[in-house]
Scaffold this motif. Structure first.
Motif, mmCIF file in Angstrom:
data_model
loop_
_atom_site.group_PDB
_atom_site.id
_atom_site.type_symbol
_atom_site.label_atom_id
_atom_site.label_comp_id
_atom_site.label_asym_id
_atom_site.label_seq_id
_atom_site.Cartn_x
_atom_site.Cartn_y
_atom_site.Cartn_z
ATOM 1 N N MET A 1 15.808 -60.934 -6.825
ATOM 2 C CA MET A 1 14.670 -61.573 -7.514
ATOM 3 C C MET A 1 13.633 -61.268 -6.176
ATOM 4 S SD MET A 1 13.785 -65.605 -8.358
ATOM 5 C CE MET A 1 14.005 -66.089 -7.069
ATOM 6 N N THR A 2 12.519 -60.934 -6.676
ATOM 7 C CA THR A 2 11.283 -60.890 -5.651
ATOM 8 C C THR A 2 10.792 -62.054 -5.225
ATOM 9 O OG1 THR A 2 10.766 -58.907 -6.573
ATOM 10 C CG2 THR A 2 8.839 -59.588 -5.357
ATOM 11 N N THR A 3 10.578 -62.285 -3.858
ATOM 12 C CA THR A 3 9.816 -63.551 -3.313
ATOM 13 C C THR A 3 8.611 -63.045 -2.880
ATOM 14 O OG1 THR A 3 10.808 -63.303 -1.223
ATOM 15 C CG2 THR A 3 11.891 -64.788 -2.808
ATOM 16 N N TRP A 4 7.701 -64.010 -2.833
ATOM 17 C CA TRP A 4 6.200 -63.564 -2.752
ATOM 18 C C TRP A 4 5.446 -64.655 -1.624
ATOM 19 C CZ3 TRP A 4 4.147 -59.455 -5.508
ATOM 20 C CH2 TRP A 4 4.911 -58.972 -6.606
ATOM 21 N N GLU A 5 4.818 -64.013 -0.805
ATOM 22 C CA GLU A 5 3.694 -64.663 0.057
ATOM 23 C C GLU A 5 2.379 -64.663 -0.447
ATOM 24 O OE1 GLU A 5 3.452 -63.373 4.253
ATOM 25 O OE2 GLU A 5 3.971 -61.132 3.590
ATOM 26 N N TYR A 6 1.606 -65.643 -0.282
ATOM 27 C CA TYR A 6 0.284 -65.825 -0.623
ATOM 28 C C TYR A 6 -0.748 -66.083 0.268
ATOM 29 C CZ TYR A 6 2.947 -66.293 -5.023
ATOM 30 O OH TYR A 6 3.899 -66.189 -6.217
ATOM 31 N N LEU A 7 -1.902 -65.524 0.057
ATOM 32 C CA LEU A 7 -3.056 -65.804 1.123
ATOM 33 C C LEU A 7 -4.501 -66.161 0.182
ATOM 34 C CD1 LEU A 7 -3.982 -64.675 4.004
ATOM 35 C CD2 LEU A 7 -5.001 -62.837 2.702
ATOM 36 N N THR A 8 -5.143 -66.850 0.770
ATOM 37 C CA THR A 8 -6.335 -67.167 0.206
ATOM 38 C C THR A 8 -7.555 -66.644 1.218
ATOM 39 O OG1 THR A 8 -6.545 -69.383 0.964
ATOM 40 C CG2 THR A 8 -5.836 -68.988 -1.381
ATOM 41 N N THR A 9 -8.570 -66.109 0.752
ATOM 42 C CA THR A 9 -9.715 -65.715 1.847
ATOM 43 C C THR A 9 -10.859 -65.766 1.141
ATOM 44 O OG1 THR A 9 -10.452 -63.830 3.362
ATOM 45 C CG2 THR A 9 -9.456 -63.535 1.178
ATOM 46 N N PRO A 10 -11.958 -66.363 1.789
ATOM 47 C CA PRO A 10 -13.484 -66.267 1.430
ATOM 48 C C PRO A 10 -14.061 -64.912 1.345
ATOM 49 C CG PRO A 10 -13.461 -66.622 3.781
ATOM 50 C CD PRO A 10 -12.053 -66.595 3.196
ATOM 51 N N LEU A 11 -14.679 -64.573 0.205
ATOM 52 C CA LEU A 11 -15.474 -63.295 0.118
ATOM 53 C C LEU A 11 -16.791 -63.614 0.128
ATOM 54 C CD1 LEU A 11 -13.639 -62.049 -3.420
ATOM 55 C CD2 LEU A 11 -13.096 -61.450 -0.831
ATOM 56 N N LEU A 12 -17.507 -62.564 1.048
ATOM 57 C CA LEU A 12 -18.960 -62.695 1.091
ATOM 58 C C LEU A 12 -19.507 -61.549 0.083
ATOM 59 C CD1 LEU A 12 -19.011 -62.327 4.978
ATOM 60 C CD2 LEU A 12 -19.374 -64.218 3.604
ATOM 61 N N ILE A 13 -20.204 -61.956 -0.717
ATOM 62 C CA ILE A 13 -20.909 -61.282 -1.959
ATOM 63 C C ILE A 13 -21.351 -59.770 -1.604
ATOM 64 C CG2 ILE A 13 -22.735 -60.990 -3.438
ATOM 65 C CD1 ILE A 13 -20.557 -63.050 -4.320
ATOM 66 N N HIS A 14 -21.980 -59.743 -0.239
ATOM 67 C CA HIS A 14 -22.376 -58.570 0.035
ATOM 68 C C HIS A 14 -21.492 -57.549 0.704
ATOM 69 C CE1 HIS A 14 -22.681 -61.087 3.603
ATOM 70 N NE2 HIS A 14 -22.832 -59.753 4.595
ATOM 71 N N ASN A 15 -20.089 -58.130 0.926
ATOM 72 C CA ASN A 15 -18.977 -57.325 1.756
ATOM 73 C C ASN A 15 -17.848 -57.513 0.837
ATOM 74 O OD1 ASN A 15 -18.574 -55.537 3.554
ATOM 75 N ND2 ASN A 15 -18.047 -57.200 5.142
ATOM 76 N N THR A 16 -17.828 -57.650 -0.631
ATOM 77 C CA THR A 16 -16.670 -57.746 -1.246
ATOM 78 C C THR A 16 -15.719 -56.803 -1.198
ATOM 79 O OG1 THR A 16 -17.804 -59.429 -2.609
ATOM 80 C CG2 THR A 16 -15.597 -58.676 -3.469
ATOM 81 N N ALA A 17 -16.333 -55.503 -1.491
ATOM 82 C CA ALA A 17 -15.159 -54.391 -1.473
ATOM 83 C C ALA A 17 -14.555 -54.117 -0.463
ATOM 84 C CB ALA A 17 -15.837 -53.184 -2.154
#
Length: 71
Positions: A1-17
């Motif tokens: 079974m695959t186990t996952w790690e997660y991350l949250t991060t803010p995105l700046l509209i002018h630098n999203t990509a």
């Protein structure tokens, strides 16, 4: 079974990509982008646990926080 790690991060509209490409190079897959609690956008990402260097996600998160002045 695959186990996952997660991350949250803010995105700046002018630098999203650039932000998402940086996380993608580190093996993170974008799951969802949602409005942040204080405005702006927050990205939720995941990758298989143990799929990279130990604590690479934590190091990357710390680097991102410094880059965006959140330390």
């Amino acid at each position: 079974m695959t186990t996952w790690e997660y991350l949250t991060t803010p995105l700046l509209i002018h630098n999203t990509a650039a932000i998402l490409n940086n996380w993608g190079k580190q093996g993170w897959e974008l799951v969802q982008v949602v409005p942040g609690p204080e405005g702006g956008l927050v990205a939720y990402l995941k990758r298989p646990a143990g799929g990279g260097e130990a604590n690479a996600g934590l190091d990357a998160a710390a680097q991102a926080a410094r880059q965006f002045g959140e330390d």
